[in-house]
Design a protein around this motif. Structure first.
Motif, PDB file in Angstrom:
ATOM      1  N   GLY A 172       0.819  -1.200   0.000  1.00  0.00           N
ATOM      2  CA  GLY A 172       0.000   0.000   0.000  1.00  0.00           C
ATOM      3  C   GLY A 172       0.855   1.253   0.000  1.00  0.00           C
ATOM      4  N   PHE A 173       0.198   2.373   0.296  1.00  0.00           N
ATOM      5  CA  PHE A 173       0.865   3.670   0.359  1.00  0.00           C
ATOM      6  C   PHE A 173       0.650   4.262   1.740  1.00  0.00           C
ATOM      7  N   THR A 174       1.679   4.921   2.250  1.00  0.00           N
ATOM      8  CA  THR A 174       1.633   5.449   3.594  1.00  0.00           C
ATOM      9  C   THR A 174       2.460   6.720   3.675  1.00  0.00           C
ATOM     10  N   GLU A 216       7.005 -18.037  -2.495  1.00  0.00           N
ATOM     11  CA  GLU A 216       6.824 -17.927  -3.935  1.00  0.00           C
ATOM     12  C   GLU A 216       7.558 -16.704  -4.487  1.00  0.00           C
ATOM     13  N   LYS A 217       7.835 -16.757  -5.771  1.00  0.00           N
ATOM     14  CA  LYS A 217       8.462 -15.629  -6.456  1.00  0.00           C
ATOM     15  C   LYS A 217       7.371 -14.650  -6.878  1.00  0.00           C
ATOM     16  N   LEU A 218       7.469 -13.416  -6.403  1.00  0.00           N
ATOM     17  CA  LEU A 218       6.452 -12.407  -6.665  1.00  0.00           C
ATOM     18  C   LEU A 218       7.088 -11.146  -7.235  1.00  0.00           C
ATOM     19  N   THR A 219       6.416 -10.522  -8.169  1.00  0.00           N
ATOM     20  CA  THR A 219       6.806  -9.201  -8.646  1.00  0.00           C
ATOM     21  C   THR A 219       5.734  -8.204  -8.233  1.00  0.00           C
ATOM     22  N   ILE A 220       6.154  -7.119  -7.596  1.00  0.00           N
ATOM     23  CA  ILE A 220       5.230  -6.062  -7.196  1.00  0.00           C
ATOM     24  C   ILE A 220       5.462  -4.866  -8.111  1.00  0.00           C
ATOM     25  N   SER A 221       4.388  -4.384  -8.704  1.00  0.00           N
ATOM     26  CA  SER A 221       4.484  -3.298  -9.685  1.00  0.00           C
ATOM     27  C   SER A 221       3.516  -2.181  -9.340  1.00  0.00           C
ATOM     28  N   LEU A 222       3.827  -1.001  -9.845  1.00  0.00           N
ATOM     29  CA  LEU A 222       2.890   0.118  -9.812  1.00  0.00           C
ATOM     30  C   LEU A 222       2.240   0.225 -11.177  1.00  0.00           C
ATOM     31  N   GLN A 223       0.963   0.561 -11.175  1.00  0.00           N
ATOM     32  CA  GLN A 223       0.229   0.650 -12.435  1.00  0.00           C
ATOM     33  C   GLN A 223      -0.694   1.855 -12.430  1.00  0.00           C
ATOM     34  N   THR A 227       2.360  -0.348 -16.625  1.00  0.00           N
ATOM     35  CA  THR A 227       2.847  -1.031 -15.423  1.00  0.00           C
ATOM     36  C   THR A 227       4.367  -0.994 -15.393  1.00  0.00           C
ATOM     37  N   ASN A 228       4.918  -0.747 -14.213  1.00  0.00           N
ATOM     38  CA  ASN A 228       6.373  -0.747 -14.048  1.00  0.00           C
ATOM     39  C   ASN A 228       6.710  -1.426 -12.727  1.00  0.00           C
ATOM     40  N   GLY A 229       7.595  -2.447 -12.776  1.00  0.00           N
ATOM     41  CA  GLY A 229       7.960  -3.184 -11.573  1.00  0.00           C
ATOM     42  C   GLY A 229       8.719  -2.327 -10.581  1.00  0.00           C
ATOM     43  N   ILE A 230       8.411  -2.532  -9.280  1.00  0.00           N
ATOM     44  CA  ILE A 230       9.094  -1.778  -8.238  1.00  0.00           C
ATOM     45  C   ILE A 230       9.851  -2.700  -7.286  1.00  0.00           C
ATOM     46  N   HIS A 231       9.424  -3.991  -7.167  1.00  0.00           N
ATOM     47  CA  HIS A 231      10.109  -4.903  -6.235  1.00  0.00           C
ATOM     48  C   HIS A 231       9.931  -6.356  -6.675  1.00  0.00           C
ATOM     49  N   LEU A 232      11.030  -7.127  -6.614  1.00  0.00           N
ATOM     50  CA  LEU A 232      11.016  -8.558  -6.916  1.00  0.00           C
ATOM     51  C   LEU A 232      11.287  -9.337  -5.635  1.00  0.00           C
ATOM     52  N   VAL A 259      -1.411  -0.948  -7.114  1.00  0.00           N
ATOM     53  CA  VAL A 259      -0.323  -1.883  -6.842  1.00  0.00           C
ATOM     54  C   VAL A 259      -0.747  -3.231  -7.418  1.00  0.00           C
ATOM     55  N   VAL A 260       0.101  -3.831  -8.244  1.00  0.00           N
ATOM     56  CA  VAL A 260      -0.194  -5.127  -8.878  1.00  0.00           C
ATOM     57  C   VAL A 260       0.829  -6.148  -8.397  1.00  0.00           C
ATOM     58  N   ILE A 261       0.340  -7.297  -7.910  1.00  0.00           N
ATOM     59  CA  ILE A 261       1.215  -8.383  -7.462  1.00  0.00           C
ATOM     60  C   ILE A 261       1.082  -9.533  -8.452  1.00  0.00           C
TER      61      ILE A 261
END
Length: 213
Positions: free
Chosen positions: A54-56, A103-110, A148-153, A203-205
């Motif tokens: 999320g955003f904080t 699990e392998k996850l990619t977190i992106s902003l969209q 969409t652009n990835g922010i964390h792997l 945020v897209v996971i």
């Protein structure tokens, strides 16, 4: 009737004992000096908890269990610079993540679209910048389609032959947490009609292990 009751009780015991998923017991009898041993196994190569993102306005997340105050439905109001005509968040905003998963996850902003005017339907381009290892990344919303652009792997099953995606942040432990400061800016709004402009930042996971989003 006693035999039937005993059989049912035995089946029930077998069923209940099979529910214990995290730890399995493999008994080996007749070892040296008539000893008995068991293997204790715990499998963390799966999703153990739902990821929290999320955003904080809080700059620190100290653990996967930290209570974080997310920015609510009021959203983020951007402040206009009366010299440049551009708007940005005057107060620091942070994207945060708390993950407990094998699990392998990619977190992106969209972003879905540019900022849209409520009354006249005009649009304003907007951008999100964040810093990752002294590299500035950007999500640019200048087109009428999702971007969409990835922010964390998150990759806790990384092997020595794996190469982490160096274009985004990275974690290789089952439990991971942290923040990224994000800066939101717009194009010059002096060139647009007076209106209330808004858009959504998502945020897209993505489950890279094949389990879906």
């Amino acid at each position: 009737m006693k035999r039937i009751a005993s059989l049912l009780l035995m089946l029930l015991f077998v069923l209940l004992s099979s529910i214990a998923d995290p730890i399995s017991w493999d008994s080996v009898n007749g070892g040296e000096n008539d000893t008995t041993s068991v293997d204790l196994i715990i499998d963390t190569k799966k999703k153990l908890r739902e990821p929290i993102v999320g955003f904080t306005y809080d700059s620190k997340v100290s653990s996967v269990d930290t209570s974080v105050t997310s920015i609510g439905g009021e959203g983020i109001e951007l402040t206009l610079n009366r010299t440049t005509g551009r708007a940005s968040n005057a107060k620091p905003v942070y994207f945060y993540y708390q993950i407990v998963s094998g699990e392998k996850l990619t977190i992106s902003l969209q972003g879905q679209t540019p900022l849209k005017g409520d009354s006249l339907g005009k649009s304003v381009n907007w951008y999100v910048d964040w810093n990752d290892n002294n590299k500035t990344r950007e999500l640019s919303m200048t087109v009428e389609k999702p971007v969409t652009n990835g922010i964390h792997l998150h990759d806790p099953q990384k092997t020595t032959t794996d190469d982490p995606n160096d274009s985004i942040g990275y974690s290789d432990l089952v439990g991971a947490y942290g923040t990224y400061e994000v800066k939101i800016t717009t194009d010059n709004v002096w060139e647009k009609p007076a209106d209330r402009y808004s858009a959504n930042l998502y945020v897209v996971i993505t489950d890279e292990s094949g389990g879906g989003n």
